[in-house]
Design an enzyme around this catalytic site. Structure first.
Site, PDB file in Angstrom:
ATOM      1  N   PRO A 144     -31.887  90.759  49.401  1.00 23.63           N
ATOM      2  CA  PRO A 144     -30.509  90.393  49.042  1.00 23.63           C
ATOM      3  C   PRO A 144     -29.507  90.860  50.090  1.00 23.63           C
ATOM      4  O   PRO A 144     -28.876  91.915  49.986  1.00 23.63           O
ATOM      5  CB  PRO A 144     -30.301  91.081  47.688  1.00 23.63           C
ATOM      6  CG  PRO A 144     -31.274  92.202  47.662  1.00 23.63           C
ATOM      7  CD  PRO A 144     -32.468  91.706  48.430  1.00 23.63           C
ATOM      8  N   ALA A 160     -26.579  90.071  51.046  1.00 24.79           N
ATOM      9  CA  ALA A 160     -25.172  90.334  50.718  1.00 24.79           C
ATOM     10  C   ALA A 160     -24.984  91.754  50.196  1.00 24.79           C
ATOM     11  O   ALA A 160     -23.982  92.412  50.506  1.00 24.79           O
ATOM     12  CB  ALA A 160     -24.654  89.323  49.698  1.00 24.79           C
ATOM     13  N   ASP A 161     -25.912  92.240  49.400  1.00 29.07           N
ATOM     14  CA  ASP A 161     -25.803  93.618  48.910  1.00 29.07           C
ATOM     15  C   ASP A 161     -25.877  94.608  50.066  1.00 29.07           C
ATOM     16  O   ASP A 161     -25.106  95.568  50.134  1.00 29.07           O
ATOM     17  CB  ASP A 161     -26.922  93.922  47.909  1.00 29.07           C
ATOM     18  CG  ASP A 161     -26.584  93.473  46.497  1.00 29.07           C
ATOM     19  OD1 ASP A 161     -25.386  93.448  46.144  1.00 29.07           O
ATOM     20  OD2 ASP A 161     -27.522  93.149  45.749  1.00 29.07           O
ATOM     21  N   GLY A 162     -26.823  94.389  50.983  1.00 26.37           N
ATOM     22  CA  GLY A 162     -26.973  95.321  52.095  1.00 26.37           C
ATOM     23  C   GLY A 162     -25.790  95.293  53.037  1.00 26.37           C
ATOM     24  O   GLY A 162     -25.219  96.341  53.382  1.00 26.37           O
ATOM     25  N   GLY A 180     -22.700  96.597  51.225  1.00 20.33           N
ATOM     26  CA  GLY A 180     -22.787  98.041  51.023  1.00 20.33           C
ATOM     27  C   GLY A 180     -22.412  98.809  52.276  1.00 20.33           C
ATOM     28  O   GLY A 180     -21.659  99.788  52.226  1.00 20.33           O
TER      29      GLY A 180
END
Length: 394
Positions: A166, A168-170, A173
C-alpha cells in the site's frame, strides 16, 4: 528513550493502521517520545492483522515499537478531556480520523490547542480537511487509485493493478513525519500553533513528477506500460537461466555503452542516443533478454558489477534477510520481543554522522502504560484512574 535529534519532543499518536502510526514511529526512531492512544478493548486494528504469533500480529511488532500504549475510549464523553490533558504535555499530535470524526470526538485542532496554544497537529486523512470529499472515508488503495498511480500500473491493454504494497500509506507516512518537522520548526520560529493537513493521495500525486506535467503538455494521460519506461530502453525485468529475475535499466549513455561491451554486441552501439534506442526498443529488449537468459543470476551479477553496469536481483524477503550488504549495513535487525525471543525487522533507514536511529522499546501490550502516563502527564491520581478503568473509559 533515545538521545537522538528529536529527544525532548513528545508525540501523541491518535491514529490507527498505517500512515499515521508510521509517521509517529519514524519520529520515535530518532528520539521522540511517542504515546499511542488505543481503544481499551480492541486496540489498534493493526494488532490483529495476520499472520498472528501468540495472538499478536507480526507486523504490529514493527508498527508498535518505540511507543507507549495508553487506552482511552474516544466514544466516551470523558475522553476528550483526557486527550486534551495529554495534548497539553505533547509537542505534536498525529491523527488520521476523518475531520467530522475529530469534531464529534471533540479532539480536533481547535479543541486541543485550547489545552496547548502552540500545539502542532499532523492530520492525515483520505482527502484532506477541505474540498467536497473531505469527509469521505478512504484507505491507501483508494488514494492510489484517486491519485492516478493505479491507472498507470499494469500491462498495456490489461486491467489496472495495485502495487505489491500500500504505497500511499508508506509515502504519506513518511511525508507526514516530514510535515511534523516542518510544522515544529515553524512553531519554534513563531510560537504559534500549527496544523499540517495531509491527504493520503496528495504526497503520492506529488511524487509522480511526470504525471500531470505530461498531460498538460500533450493532452494525453500516461497509460499502463508494464515494466517498460517511456523514456528509457533497455529498462525491464529479465529472467535469468536459473529462473531468477534481474532489474536492468540502462538509464544513461555511459550505462548503455558499458552494457553493450559486456554483451559483446558491437552492432547495438550504433543506437547511441536514447531516442535511437526507443525507436529500436523491440530489438534491444529482445537482445538484452536473450543475453540475460543465457546466464545464471550470480555469475551474471558479478559480470555486470565488474563492468560498472547498474543492475540488481529481484529479492524476496528471504533474499533480503540473507543478503550480505543488507547484513553488513544492519538494514535488518533482530529485536527481542516481550518474551526475549529475537524478531526480525527493518532498522531505521539511513546512517548519520552525529546520531543513530533506534528501534527503541518493543511493541507494547495494549494499555501497558495507561496508568503511568495518566499519572505522570495528565496529573490523575490512582483512585481517579481506577474509576475511569471501572467505567470503561480507559
Amino acid at each position: 528513550m533515545s538521545n537522538g535529534p528529536l529527544s525532548g519532543v513528545r508525540v501523541l499518536d491518535v491514529s490507527t493502521i498505517l500512515a499515521g502510526p508510521l509517521a509517529s514511529s519514524l519520529l520515535g526512531e530518532f528520539g521522540a517520545e511517542v504515546i499511542k492512544i488505543e481503544h481499551p478493548v480492541e486496540g489498534d486494528p493493526a494488532r490483529l492483522y495476520p499472520p498472528l504469533e501468540d495472538g499478536v500480529s507480526a507486523g504490529w511488532r514493527m508498527l508498535g515499537r518505540v511507543k507507549r500504549s495508553v487506552t482511552i475510549d474516544l466514544h466516551r464523553p470523558e475522553a476528550a478531556g483526557l486527550v486534551g490533558r495529554l495534548a497539553a504535555a505533547a509537542d505534536i499530535v498525529v491523527t488520521n480520523f476523518r475531520p467530522g470524526t475529530l469534531r464529534r470526538y471533540r479532539i480536533d485542532f481547535d479543541d486541543l490547542r485550547a489545552y496547548r496554544p502552540d500545539l502542532v497537529m499532523v492530520h492525515v486523512s483520505a482527502f484532506g480537511r477541505t474540498g467536497p470529499y473531505a469527509d469521505r472515508p478512504g484507505f491507501a488503495r483508494v488514494a492510489e487509485a484517486f491519485a492516478g498511480l493505479t491507472h498507470r500500473t499494469g500491462e498495456p491493454g490489461r486491467p489496472p493493478v495495485f502495487a505489491g504494497y500500500p504505497v500511499a500509506d508508506g509515502v504519506t507516512g513518511i511525508y507526514a513525519a516530514f510535515a511534523a518537522l516542518l510544522a515544529l520548526r515553524q512553531r519554534d520560529l513563531t510560537g504559534e500553533a500549527q496544523l499540517a493537513d495531509i491527504p493520503l493521495y496528495e504526497p503520492l500525486l506529488r511524487m509522480m513528477e511526470d504525471f500531470v506535467v505530461e498531460y498538460g503538455a500533450t493532452g494525453e494521460s500516461r497509460e499502463r506500460q508494464g515494466n517498460e519506461n517511456p523514456h528509457i530502453s533497455p529498462n525491464n525485468l529479465y529472467r535469468t537461466r536459473d529462473g531468477r529475475w534481474l532489474a536492468l535499466p540502462a538509464s544513461t549513455e555511459q550505462m548503455w555503452r558499458r552494457l553493450v561491451k559486456v554483451m559483446d554486441a558491437a552492432d547495438l552501439a550504433v543506437h547511441d542516443s536514447m531516442n535511437a534506442r526507443l525507436e529500436h526498443r523491440d530489438e534491444i529488449e529482445t537482445r538484452v533478454a536473450a543475453f540475460v537468459a543465457a546466464h545464471d543470476l550470480d555469475p551474471l551479477m558479478s559480470l555486470l558489477v565488474d563492468a560498472g553496469v547498474a543492475a540488481g536481483p529481484v529479492n524476496s524477503a528471504a533474499d533480503v534477510c540473507a543478503d550480505p550488504h543488507i547484513r553488513a549495513r544492519g538494514s535488518v535487525v533482530e529485536v527481542p520481543d516481550e518474551t526475549g525471543r529475537p524478531r526480525l525487522m527493518q532498522a531505521p533507514a539511513g546512517r548519520f554522522s552525529g546520531f543513530e536511529g533506534t528501534v527503541g522499546r518493543g511493541a507494547p501490550a495494549l494499555g501497558e502504560h495507561t496508568t503511568e502516563v495518566l499519572r505522570e502527564l495528565a496529573g490523575l491520581t490512582e483512585p481517579e484512574i481506577q474509576d475511569l478503568r471501572h467505567r470503561g473509559v480507559v
